[in-house]
Design an enzyme around this catalytic site. Structure first.
Site, short mmCIF file in Angstrom:
data_model
loop_
_atom_site.label_atom_id
_atom_site.label_comp_id
_atom_site.label_asym_id
_atom_site.label_seq_id
_atom_site.Cartn_x
_atom_site.Cartn_y
_atom_site.Cartn_z
N ASP A 481 0.84 -1.20 0.00
CA ASP A 481 0.00 0.00 0.00
C ASP A 481 0.87 1.25 0.00
O ASP A 481 0.60 2.20 -0.69
CB ASP A 481 -0.94 0.00 1.21
CG ASP A 481 -0.20 -0.11 2.54
OD1 ASP A 481 0.92 -0.65 2.56
OD2 ASP A 481 -0.75 0.35 3.55
N ARG A 485 5.37 4.21 6.24
CA ARG A 485 4.91 4.15 7.63
C ARG A 485 4.96 2.72 8.15
O ARG A 485 5.41 1.80 7.44
CB ARG A 485 3.50 4.73 7.74
CG ARG A 485 2.45 3.92 7.02
CD ARG A 485 1.09 4.62 7.14
NE ARG A 485 0.07 3.89 6.43
CZ ARG A 485 -0.90 4.46 5.73
NH1 ARG A 485 -0.97 5.78 5.63
NH2 ARG A 485 -1.82 3.73 5.15
N ASP A 486 4.48 2.51 9.37
CA ASP A 486 4.53 1.16 9.95
C ASP A 486 3.39 0.32 9.39
O ASP A 486 2.49 -0.08 10.09
CB ASP A 486 4.44 1.25 11.48
CG ASP A 486 3.22 2.02 11.95
OD1 ASP A 486 2.65 2.80 11.16
OD2 ASP A 486 2.80 1.83 13.11
N GLU A 487 3.46 0.11 8.07
CA GLU A 487 2.43 -0.67 7.39
C GLU A 487 3.11 -1.45 6.26
O GLU A 487 3.51 -2.57 6.46
CB GLU A 487 1.33 0.26 6.88
CG GLU A 487 0.13 -0.50 6.38
CD GLU A 487 -1.21 0.21 6.63
OE1 GLU A 487 -1.23 1.31 7.17
OE2 GLU A 487 -2.23 -0.40 6.29
N ASP A 494 -5.74 -2.34 -2.97
CA ASP A 494 -4.88 -1.40 -3.67
C ASP A 494 -4.27 -2.08 -4.90
O ASP A 494 -4.22 -1.51 -5.99
CB ASP A 494 -3.74 -0.92 -2.76
CG ASP A 494 -4.22 -0.42 -1.40
OD1 ASP A 494 -5.13 -1.04 -0.82
OD2 ASP A 494 -3.68 0.59 -0.93
N GLU A 759 -2.05 8.92 -1.11
CA GLU A 759 -3.09 8.03 -0.59
C GLU A 759 -4.47 8.70 -0.65
O GLU A 759 -5.47 8.06 -0.95
CB GLU A 759 -2.76 7.68 0.86
CG GLU A 759 -3.80 6.83 1.56
CD GLU A 759 -3.33 6.37 2.93
OE1 GLU A 759 -2.48 7.05 3.53
OE2 GLU A 759 -3.83 5.32 3.39
C1 BGC Z 1 -3.98 0.98 3.70
C2 BGC Z 1 -4.75 0.89 2.43
C3 BGC Z 1 -5.73 -0.21 2.55
C4 BGC Z 1 -6.67 0.21 3.65
C5 BGC Z 1 -7.81 -0.68 3.87
C6 BGC Z 1 -4.93 1.31 4.81
O1 BGC Z 1 -4.29 1.37 6.02
O2 BGC Z 1 -2.94 1.87 3.61
O3 BGC Z 1 -4.31 1.39 1.32
O4 BGC Z 1 -6.32 -0.62 1.40
O5 BGC Z 1 -5.98 0.40 4.86
O6 BGC Z 1 -8.87 0.07 3.77
#
Ligand code: BGC
Length: 906
Positions: A481, A485-487, A494, A759
């Protein structure tokens, strides 16, 4: 006399050139000379190059052997296809004797065309098999014996000496790890891949890499050294303190196989004789970054001269190798580098560097200083309104480098086990670094660039640039995504939204093929598809409409872009399971249960504006995506010849659409949700009866106009918005959206200085403040899905049969553009649509690859006199059909380069 004979010679050469048929870009499993395949029926591809228009392949002949020198002489042939009358030149399957582990196979192809030309045998290419069986591995898994090796501890280093007794003819390293690894042999880094072994659903599928290490080893004493790091295996993932997802202990599996000049073999493996220690990488993590203390470096630790006297031992542990698989996707490598655009001190007094591009990778720096001096680097995507360094949107990701100098001369540093999403860095160091000491390095999956789009509008060109950089930064072994960040997770929604655009920009066939296998592996038993792949959020985080549909949408898009039927076979059970889940959970043929993200991040203005907000009923969306996935199943079942399934999905499709009309549409054709997304999905997925489509499209166009030519769509509606408008005759409205410069629009971020896709439509608001830091990435590719429409409609280049075997070039000039060009390296060769409109003269240059056929639709040409290369178009030989369609002229034609010109009203 002399000049006449020269002319004759020239003419002869030219005609010879025109006659020649050659072959280029030979691939095996989409790759150039792959090393370490575990595909047992590899497929070959090649491109025809011909100077003659209308060239089609008439036949091909393949030959394979294990001795390249003999092969070119036509000797010791292992398998030959013989001449095969076929125009297939993409993904042609090997049909020789069963392939075996480790074996290198050489191959050649030759072709004949429909013009009576034959090519010579192509250059020799190869593919080499990996280790096909778990029992091919004699190496033991080893783990460091050091105490306290589980949380935030220094990266373990493992080493051993080994001897190669004779002259080495070739050597291969088969290696993987629990955690990330970086491997050295005799002081040299092995390979140019990063973040190995990549990210997969490790416990079910763990990739190993194969390296040709012939030039790194020597006859006599050798040494190997490997550093391991937490990475995705056991580092923090998804949220703070969520660690050890795949295991608690780092480990190594290392098998080096040397073949001596006399043909005998030696196998060097990881085993209990290895030693372990720690060194300069004192801490590393995907979100954290890296701490490196150069004073702790162990000089020459991967050389045989090193004495490892004080090193600890290792444990050899029993781990099943059943989950080992060869790597298939392009490895993560370094790409572009950037020098600082500026170095400046912020109002808060911090020294920051601007690289001018939001990118993913890291900073390489050179420094001088005393032992113990520290250089600290922080990363940021944006500066705040006052010009200060802004990192709130990184959330808990520290994203830092802490480098401790050893002193005594210039030191150069690049991190080993992390990556960052950034445009700016803040550097704290005792001696100020200068611009020439700092370089940003972009790091991403090594996908071949295939497409480009340009136009006369610089803002649109910047948008295209941003889309491509969004792809680069978020295709880091898995489609993420966001990268900062912490993701940084493989969010399915996506990925599906962007997948079609992705196929234009780069060759993503193997990238997605690998990730889709993880999708299937992590799919919940009842068919639910996790929100993220690899799944690190648990099984209940699954089955959201538009996200889970990645299971059907992406295989279909990849199949269609590359004519890769195997991806459909590979994914079929997974696709079916997801659609089956919706069938089982539906009530009265409505898929209206459970949690859904919906049209994520749609337009939702503050209350102080006009109070409107583009909320689309989540279950209406779910019904549309269910229909789409069912349609894809139906199409797939047809391609794979599964008659029963064709019947099953045909019936379900009708039921789903009937239920949709009953539940979500008034008899007049009005949908219960009046949003752009509702109409876009209903129209794009053919939910409405044909008689009610035109009025729905009109409502959609009207809605856009009501918002002053602004979009209001989120992640799910946006990808199809302009496409639907074009399909129903509102290309002018689609252009008004594309060219819109105020929020919400694609160009608003561009006007605000974006160098990647954001985003949110308003990551930076009109007053230059930021959206909520909890969710405000400036590098998120989903909205970049508009790229598809730019290639497909503005330039008009798209496929009409899988893999561009048949294509169409149908430009749609508009939006005051003076020109637009799409170029695409298809599996058949380069295709191009380049149009310009100048002083009322329309010119289209079209390139159609050999071994394909095309249609060209010339806009507003019905009443014009069209010429091609100065000749009346009716007289062009390779144009096999010409029809008028409204105001356009449609041509059917074969390969070649064409330039059409005619007068067009502006
Ligand atoms: C992500 C997205 C993802 C969404 C789910 C977010 O935290 O960055 O791109 O699809 O969560 O709705």
């Amino acid at each position: 006399m002399r000049s006449i004979s020269l002319l004759i010679l020239l003419a002869a050469t030219l005609s010879l050139q025109a006659q020649t048929l050659t072959i280029r870009d030979l691939t095996c499993e989409h790759q150039n000379n792959p090393l370490g395949l575990d595909v047992t029926v590899p497929r070959f591809g090649w491109k025809l190059v011909s100077g003659q228009r209308g060239t089609m392949q008439k036949s091909y002949e393949l030959r394979v052997g294990t001795d390249d020198k003999a092969l070119v002489k036509g000797q010791k042939i292992l398998w030959q296809s013989g001449p095969v009358a076929s125009d297939q030149s993409v993904l042609v399957p090997y049909a020789g004797p069963a392939v075996t582990s480790r074996q290198r196979y050489y191959w050649q192809v030759k072709v004949a065309d429909n013009k009576g030309n034959s090519s010579a045998w192509s250059e020799v290419k190869y593919w080499e098999m990996g280790l096909l069986k778990a029992s091919d591995w004699t190496a033991r898994w080893i783990e460091s014996d050091l105490p306290g090796d589980s949380v935030n501890s220094p990266a373990p280093m493992l080493r051993n000496n080994f001897t190669l007794k004779k002259m080495v003819k070739s050597a291969r390293l088969y290696v993987t790890s629990h955690g990330l690894y970086e491997c050295y042999i005799n002081g040299q880094r092995v390979g140019d891949q990063f973040l190995t072994p990549g990210w997969t659903s490790y416990n079910k599928r763990l990739q190993y890499q194969v390296y040709d290490v012939t030039s790194l080893v020597t006859n006599g004493a050798n040494a190997a050294g490997v550093i391991l790091s937490d990475g995705w295996y056991r580092g923090n993932l998804a949220w703070e303190n969520n660690r050890n997802i795949y295991g608690k202990t780092l480990g190594l599996l290392f098998q080096l196989e040397a073949t001596y000049a006399d043909g005998s073999k030696e196998i060097i493996t990881s085993n209990e004789q290895w030693k372990s220690s720690t060194g300069p990488v004192t801490r590393a993590g995907i979100y954290y970054g890296e701490a490196y203390d150069a004073r702790l470096e162990k000089k020459d630790w991967s050389m045989s001269s090193y004495t490892a006297g004080d090193w600890h031992g290792v444990r050899a542990v029993n781990v099943s190798n059943d989950n080992l698989i060869a790597s298939y996707a392009p490895p993560v490598k370094k790409h572009e580098t950037f020098k600082p655009k500026s170095l400046k001190v912020t109002p808060q007094g911090e020294l920051i560097v601007d690289f001018g591009q939001n990118l993913v990778g890291w900073v390489r720096f050179k420094a001088n200083g005393k032992a113990g001096d520290k250089i600290v680097v922080h990363h940021a995507e944006v500066l705040d309104k006052k010009g200060n360094f802004y990192t709130d949107n990184y959330r808990a990701a520290q994203a830092e480098i802490v480098y401790t100098l050893k002193g005594g001369g210039e030191e150069v540093f690049e991190p080993h086990f992390s990556f960052f999403g950034f445009r700016y860095v803040k550097i704290t160091s005792p001696n100020k670094l200068t611009a020439d000491q700092i370089t940003a390095v972009a790091v991403y999956s090594d996908m071949a660039p295939t497409g480009n789009f340009t136009s006369s509008n610089p803002l649109i060109n910047q948008l295209q640039h941003n889309i491509q950089w969004g792809q680069k930064g978020n295709f880091v072994d898995v489609p993420t995504d966001c990268p900062q960040r912490d993701e940084r997770l493989g969010w399915t929604g996506d990925a599906q939204a962007f997948s079609r655009t992705a196929t234009y920009n780069m060759n993503v066939a193997t990238f997605f093929s690998k990730w889709l296998k993880d999708l299937a592996a992590d799919q919940v038993k009842n068919g639910r598809v996790p929100f993220v792949i690899p799944n690190v959020l648990g099984d209940s985080a699954s089955a959201s409409t538009g996200w889970a549909d990645a299971a059907t949408i992406i295989p279909w898009n990849v199949y269609y872009a590359y004519d890769d039927k195997r991806i459909l076979e590979q994914q079929y059970e997974s696709m079916k399971a997801w659609v089956g889940y919706m069938e089982a959970r539906s009530r009265n043929d409505l898929w209206n249960r459970g949690f859904h993200f919906g049209d994520w991040l749609f337009y939702r203005p503050n209350d102080d504006t006009d109070g409107r907000s583009a909320v689309t009923d989540k279950y209406l969306i779910a019904q549309c995506f269910w229909a789409n996935s069912t349609q894809i199943m139906l199409n797939t079942a047809k391609v794979l010849g599964k008659e029963d399934d064709v019947k099953h999905y045909t019936e379900w499709l009708k039921r789903i659409k009937d239920a949709f009309l009953k539940e979500y549409m008034a008899p007049s054709g009005r949908l219960v949700a009046g949003t752009q997304t509702a109409y876009v999905l209903a129209l794009n997925f053919d939910m409405l009866p044909e008689t009610l489509r035109a009025q729905a499209a009109e409502r959609l166009a009207q809605n856009v106009k009501d918002y002053d030519n602004h979009l209001t769509t989120g992640f799910l509606g946006t990808p199809y918005l302009c496409e639907v408008l074009t399909r129903f005759g509102y290309t002018d409205v689609a252009y008004s959206l594309l060219l819109q410069e105020t929020y919400p629009s694609w160009l608003y971020p561009v006007k605000m200085g974006a160098t990647t896709i954001w985003e949110r439509w308003d990551g930076i608001k009109t007053d230059s403040t930021f959206q909520t830091p909890g969710m405000n990435s400036f590098n998120h590719y989903a909205y970049g899905a508009i790229g598809d429409w730019m290639y497909r409609r503005v330039a008009g280049l798209r496929e009409t049969a899988p893999g561009y075997k048949e294509l169409i070039i149908a430009p749609q000039p508009g939006g005051n553009l003076k020109n637009a060009t799409a170029e695409l390296e298809t599996l058949y060769g380069p295709a191009k649509s380049a149009w310009k409109l100048e002083n009322g003269v329309f010119t289209l240059t079209a390139v159609i690859p050999a071994n394909t056929t095309a249609q060209i639709v010339l806009p507003d040409a019905a009443d014009a006199s069209v010429t091609e290369g100065g000749v009346d178009v009716g007289k062009v030989k390779s144009v096999t059909a010409m029809t008028k369609e409204g105001t356009s002229v449609r041509l059917t034609l074969g390969s070649g380069t064409y330039t059409f010109t005619y007068g067009m009203k502006q």
